[in-house]
Design an enzyme around this catalytic site. Sequence first.
Site, PDB file in Angstrom:
ATOM      1  N   HIS A 368       0.798  -1.225   0.000  1.00 26.53           N
ATOM      2  CA  HIS A 368       0.000   0.000   0.000  1.00 26.53           C
ATOM      3  C   HIS A 368       0.827   1.269   0.000  1.00 26.53           C
ATOM      4  O   HIS A 368       0.265   2.355   0.082  1.00 26.53           O
ATOM      5  CB  HIS A 368      -0.912   0.033   1.233  1.00 26.53           C
ATOM      6  CG  HIS A 368      -2.113  -0.844   1.118  1.00 26.53           C
ATOM      7  ND1 HIS A 368      -3.250  -0.479   0.439  1.00 26.53           N
ATOM      8  CD2 HIS A 368      -2.350  -2.099   1.582  1.00 26.53           C
ATOM      9  CE1 HIS A 368      -4.144  -1.452   0.508  1.00 26.53           C
ATOM     10  NE2 HIS A 368      -3.616  -2.444   1.181  1.00 26.53           N
ATOM     11  N   LYS A 559      -9.073  13.028   4.802  1.00 27.40           N
ATOM     12  CA  LYS A 559      -8.133  11.908   4.780  1.00 27.40           C
ATOM     13  C   LYS A 559      -7.256  12.052   6.019  1.00 27.40           C
ATOM     14  O   LYS A 559      -7.306  13.066   6.703  1.00 27.40           O
ATOM     15  CB  LYS A 559      -7.276  11.888   3.515  1.00 27.40           C
ATOM     16  CG  LYS A 559      -6.682  13.233   3.135  1.00 27.40           C
ATOM     17  CD  LYS A 559      -6.075  13.197   1.751  1.00 27.40           C
ATOM     18  CE  LYS A 559      -7.100  13.291   0.656  1.00 27.40           C
ATOM     19  NZ  LYS A 559      -7.247  12.095  -0.139  1.00 27.40           N
ATOM     20  N   ARG A 560      -6.452  11.041   6.301  1.00 25.50           N
ATOM     21  CA  ARG A 560      -5.629  11.173   7.493  1.00 25.50           C
ATOM     22  C   ARG A 560      -4.594  12.275   7.281  1.00 25.50           C
ATOM     23  O   ARG A 560      -4.217  12.577   6.143  1.00 25.50           O
ATOM     24  CB  ARG A 560      -5.048   9.823   7.851  1.00 25.50           C
ATOM     25  CG  ARG A 560      -3.707   9.468   7.481  1.00 25.50           C
ATOM     26  CD  ARG A 560      -3.436   7.990   7.695  1.00 25.50           C
ATOM     27  NE  ARG A 560      -2.727   7.436   6.558  1.00 25.50           N
ATOM     28  CZ  ARG A 560      -1.427   7.524   6.381  1.00 25.50           C
ATOM     29  NH1 ARG A 560      -0.676   8.141   7.278  1.00 25.50           N
ATOM     30  NH2 ARG A 560      -0.856   7.014   5.321  1.00 25.50           N
ATOM     31  N   LYS A 565       0.123  13.986   2.049  1.00 22.98           N
ATOM     32  CA  LYS A 565      -1.239  14.286   1.575  1.00 22.98           C
ATOM     33  C   LYS A 565      -1.452  15.802   1.423  1.00 22.98           C
ATOM     34  O   LYS A 565      -2.419  16.247   0.845  1.00 22.98           O
ATOM     35  CB  LYS A 565      -2.274  13.677   2.518  1.00 22.98           C
ATOM     36  CG  LYS A 565      -2.231  12.133   2.486  1.00 22.98           C
ATOM     37  CD  LYS A 565      -3.242  11.509   3.404  1.00 22.98           C
ATOM     38  CE  LYS A 565      -3.121  10.006   3.467  1.00 22.98           C
ATOM     39  NZ  LYS A 565      -3.585   9.301   2.265  1.00 22.98           N
ATOM     40  N   THR A 667      -8.937   6.200  -2.031  1.00 20.14           N
ATOM     41  CA  THR A 667     -10.307   5.753  -2.323  1.00 20.14           C
ATOM     42  C   THR A 667     -11.292   6.888  -2.058  1.00 20.14           C
ATOM     43  O   THR A 667     -12.389   6.883  -2.601  1.00 20.14           O
ATOM     44  CB  THR A 667     -10.704   4.517  -1.491  1.00 20.14           C
ATOM     45  OG1 THR A 667     -10.442   4.775  -0.109  1.00 20.14           O
ATOM     46  CG2 THR A 667      -9.942   3.285  -1.944  1.00 20.14           C
ATOM     47  N   LYS A 671     -14.905   8.013  -4.018  1.00 23.59           N
ATOM     48  CA  LYS A 671     -16.199   8.261  -3.360  1.00 23.59           C
ATOM     49  C   LYS A 671     -16.724   9.650  -3.715  1.00 23.59           C
ATOM     50  O   LYS A 671     -17.908   9.829  -4.007  1.00 23.59           O
ATOM     51  CB  LYS A 671     -16.027   8.145  -1.840  1.00 23.59           C
ATOM     52  CG  LYS A 671     -15.689   6.749  -1.354  1.00 23.59           C
ATOM     53  CD  LYS A 671     -15.120   6.767   0.062  1.00 23.59           C
ATOM     54  CE  LYS A 671     -14.429   5.455   0.361  1.00 23.59           C
ATOM     55  NZ  LYS A 671     -13.541   5.531   1.521  1.00 23.59           N
TER      56      LYS A 671
END
Length: 825
Positions: A368, A559-560, A565, A667, A671
């Site tokens: 991942h 998101k985390r 990110k 993901t 969504k």
Amino acid sequence: MNSKVKANELSAPTSDKNMIKDAIVRHLHCSLGTDENKANNHAWWKATCATAQEYVLEQLRKTQKSHYLNDTRAVHYFSAEFLMGRLMSNNLHNLGLFEKTDLALKELGVNLTDIMEEEPDMALGNGGLGRLAACFIDSLATLDLPAVGYGLHYEHGLFRQEIKNGKQIERPDSWRDYGNPWEICRPESIQEISLYGYVETKYGESGKIQKEWHPGVIVKGLPWDIPVVGYGGKTVNVLRLWQSQASGHFNWDVFNAGGYVDAQKENVQAETISKVLYPNDETEAGKELRLIQQYFFSACSLKDIIRRYKRAHGDDWSQFASQVVIQLNDTHPAVAIPELMRILIDRAELEWDEAWEISTSTFAYTNHTLLPEALEKWPERMFKKILPRHLEIIYEINHRFMEKVEQKWPGDDAIKQKLSIIEEGHEKMVRMGNLSVIGSFKVNGVAEIHSALVKKNLFPEFDQLWPDKLTNVTNGITPRRWLKACNPKLSELISKKVGDDWPLHLSKLEKLAEFADDSAFQKEFMAIKYENKVALAQEVMALTGIEIDPNAIFDVQIKRLHEYKRQHLNLLHIMALYRRLLENPSYEMNPRVFLFGAKAAPGYRLAKDIIYAINQVAERINNDKRVKDKIKVVFLPNYRVSLAEKMIPAADISEQISTAGKEASGTGNMKLSLNGALTVGTLDGANIEIAEEVGDENIFIFGLTVDEVHALNTKGYNPSDYYYKNSEIKGVLDWLETDYFTPGKPGALASIKHSLIEGGDPYMVLADFEAYSDAQIAADKAYSDKDKWAKMAILNTARMGKFTSDRSIEDYVDRVWSLKPCDVD
């Protein structure tokens, strides 16, 4: 492989509204000991869950009997996280009972939507890894595939996030305080797990060396089963989660002698194993606990699999690999590889080669991440202390593997050092990523670009050694939860246009593209988006006290919290917009609400500083009348699945802005796009495949590509060049060192600037800032044209058929697992 399930083939076809109503009242009376007049929402919720669970358990019984009678090959999905969210809505939809239950409760004077809010999220995960696992087990059941999910039954999960004075505060997430109506305790399947101790070498009668592990501690694993209902309600698989308990009994004598705490010491130590998801591993004790957690759930799960296998096949191990496939979701369960070898060699007394053939034909591994820090490594001394026999087995695996490497690359010590399971350095480390690749028959990445980078950059030598081992399976999401359940009005509109079986065949959404230019359909589509925005605005007011306008652009990043990110890139852009408005009050832009949801790991200082900065900037901007509400910033506390289900249907813009090459897939991007949000994103992870599907004109792509990131790193990246060259970048970064956003505390936000300048900006925030700003201007301009925006949003929803988790699972079946569906009669 096509699912045989039809949308109208439900496990409860004879159930009508009156039967459901009677069952709910019966459970109020007989299960909860209350009645209609006294029951509060919590009691109604429990009674309704118990009613649905009757159908679930009946179908679970049929499923397990079918699997046993057919002696099916099954996949066993090992994951440290399963981010299940709430199950009531999902289960009722999958059983086909949602509308009937809604009507039944209305006649009882109860609102189904209200009582669903009583359900706590199952605190069994953190981010995408755990939510992906939840989507996959949903799809496995929907596709009638025999499967068991295995994980840990965390008492508190990650943590419940509170925001105090702008800062993240971690609190226990006590999701089981009042019981969980969906789970079933299975004491008949308790397993005993060994830890610590020493290994004794013995010699058999024939002179054969035998190893016996004498453990220092034995812990019990108590299984809790959560039924997983497939869409249509035919197949119900199981998610089995292990709770740790002391193997000994309460020490009555010590307690009577006044040792009240000492009497429970062993129990407390054992129960700590399943207490919290990802304990802080900055301390030695935290590291040790994480390794024990991983071994505990892997060992319990393997013993459980072997127990069921032996029930059908006795001591004949020849069929094991043809009946059992184990998918390792990331490196957390990689210790299962030496554990199976230990069982086969020390307990079943197989020869090494036979045991290794069985083991390597059983395990498959999903990678991942390309981030080195996320590929787990454990100190060798820690392994020796906790799992002494496993360390011996790992050394033997490595020794035999190094012989293969020598044959392929004779005399090349550099390659040996790189591929070895044991990393040599100031302290020897066990590399779980290398162990996972060596011990598995297949390794997959989770998006086309990620899998290519795994082959090219992460494991190129392994790819040369085993050219057929590395493959790709692009992630997906379940449309049952992420559209049908969370966005019911849009789901109804879609069903009217394409038929009601689209949740099983998501490619049917493509028919919506025919209506993308239809002004009447555009109005209906955007009216639903507006209703969802109104609902989210009410939720924002309830959670934060901040008033937001549903007519504004809702710009969402959920998101985390991690530097790669790049929530701080979003933050810098917000500050830049704020500066533009202060310098030019007539600056043209659509009003925009920036919505964040994220948790930072407790020990991740900079991530927590970014949360603090977002909240402090929000406080200043939201209360600055000069802005005239053109910008609002909202950080929603305690981001979780149930909050995502409210944010995603209301989003206009989806922020997917990770540094190219760092996000394996994502993901959340799927969504949000499925629900008609437009992506502002880099060419990273699944963004690339989303862009291919929706078309370049319906997405806002910006920034450096993977190759450009690599080239810039190779040349030597200097963030100061951007700082001095771009006055806007310099202005916002310098602002962070003042007390403008933190009155009386100058420099309270300076760590973000320091990470970008002195810290070298490892994720190239400054290099991408200008392109990101341009993409946001393009998105703002597109939003001004309402018809154009509606068309783009519709096409995003219409072209997301590829990204169903059903397709992902079919890819796993074809490329990795070789499973066959089992029809549940």
